[in-house]
Scaffold this active site. Structure first.
Site, PDB file in Angstrom:
ATOM      1  N   ILE A   4       0.839  -1.204   0.000  1.00 25.58           N
ATOM      2  CA  ILE A   4       0.000   0.000   0.000  1.00 25.58           C
ATOM      3  C   ILE A   4       0.871   1.250   0.000  1.00 25.58           C
ATOM      4  O   ILE A   4       1.875   1.320   0.703  1.00 25.58           O
ATOM      5  CB  ILE A   4      -0.868   0.018   1.281  1.00 25.58           C
ATOM      6  CG1 ILE A   4      -1.785  -1.216   1.298  1.00 25.58           C
ATOM      7  CG2 ILE A   4      -1.682   1.311   1.400  1.00 25.58           C
ATOM      8  CD1 ILE A   4      -2.382  -1.495   2.655  1.00 25.58           C
ATOM      9  N   CYS A   5       0.467   2.253  -0.783  1.00 23.43           N
ATOM     10  CA  CYS A   5       1.094   3.575  -0.672  1.00 23.43           C
ATOM     11  C   CYS A   5      -0.008   4.613  -0.852  1.00 23.43           C
ATOM     12  O   CYS A   5      -1.182   4.315  -0.649  1.00 23.43           O
ATOM     13  CB  CYS A   5       2.238   3.752  -1.673  1.00 23.43           C
ATOM     14  SG  CYS A   5       1.706   3.893  -3.386  1.00 23.43           S
ATOM     15  N   ARG A   6       0.353   5.827  -1.246  1.00 20.13           N
ATOM     16  CA  ARG A   6      -0.656   6.868  -1.363  1.00 20.13           C
ATOM     17  C   ARG A   6      -1.546   6.644  -2.582  1.00 20.13           C
ATOM     18  O   ARG A   6      -2.771   6.707  -2.503  1.00 20.13           O
ATOM     19  CB  ARG A   6       0.025   8.239  -1.444  1.00 20.13           C
ATOM     20  CG  ARG A   6      -0.926   9.416  -1.335  1.00 20.13           C
ATOM     21  CD  ARG A   6      -0.178  10.727  -1.459  1.00 20.13           C
ATOM     22  NE  ARG A   6       0.358  10.885  -2.813  1.00 20.13           N
ATOM     23  CZ  ARG A   6      -0.290  11.460  -3.825  1.00 20.13           C
ATOM     24  NH1 ARG A   6      -1.510  11.920  -3.641  1.00 20.13           N
ATOM     25  NH2 ARG A   6       0.263  11.555  -5.007  1.00 20.13           N
TER      26      ARG A   6
END
Length: 102
Positions: free
Chosen positions: A66-68
């Protein structure tokens, strides 16, 4: 050999959590981004520190990165997949996440 990265939507991740599935979520954002809120069960391993923290990532289970927005987590997936890990990229990242954060 296929290097295609598997993906999962934020909705699907939420569904797994709602069903009480044991899922490994790894948030690869920077500290200040995570400070603004991450998925409570997610483990925070900054993208740049993944190579030296590999021993914290269990090779026997699948991990959702997960990231932005989904771009850095895709890089993380590419790296981990090369290293023999089972990974999926959460497309849309935290910008699309509607579940709980802490």
């Amino acid at each position: 050999m296929s290097n295609e990265i598997k993906t999962i939507t934020p909705e699907e991740v939420q569904q797994l959590l709602n069903e009480g599935k044991s899922v490994s979520l790894i948030d690869v954002r920077e500290d200040e981004e995570v400070a603004e809120g991450k998925i409570p069960v997610a483990k925070h391993i900054r993208l740049g520190t993944i190579p030296e923290r590999l021993e914290e990532i269990n090779k026997d289970e699948e991990h959702i990165m997960i990231c932005r927005s989904g771009r850095r987590s895709e890089h993380a997936c590419e790296y981990l997949q090369e290293a023999g890990y089972e990974v999926k990229n959460m497309v849309g990242g935290m910008m699309k996440w509607e579940g709980d954060v802490k």
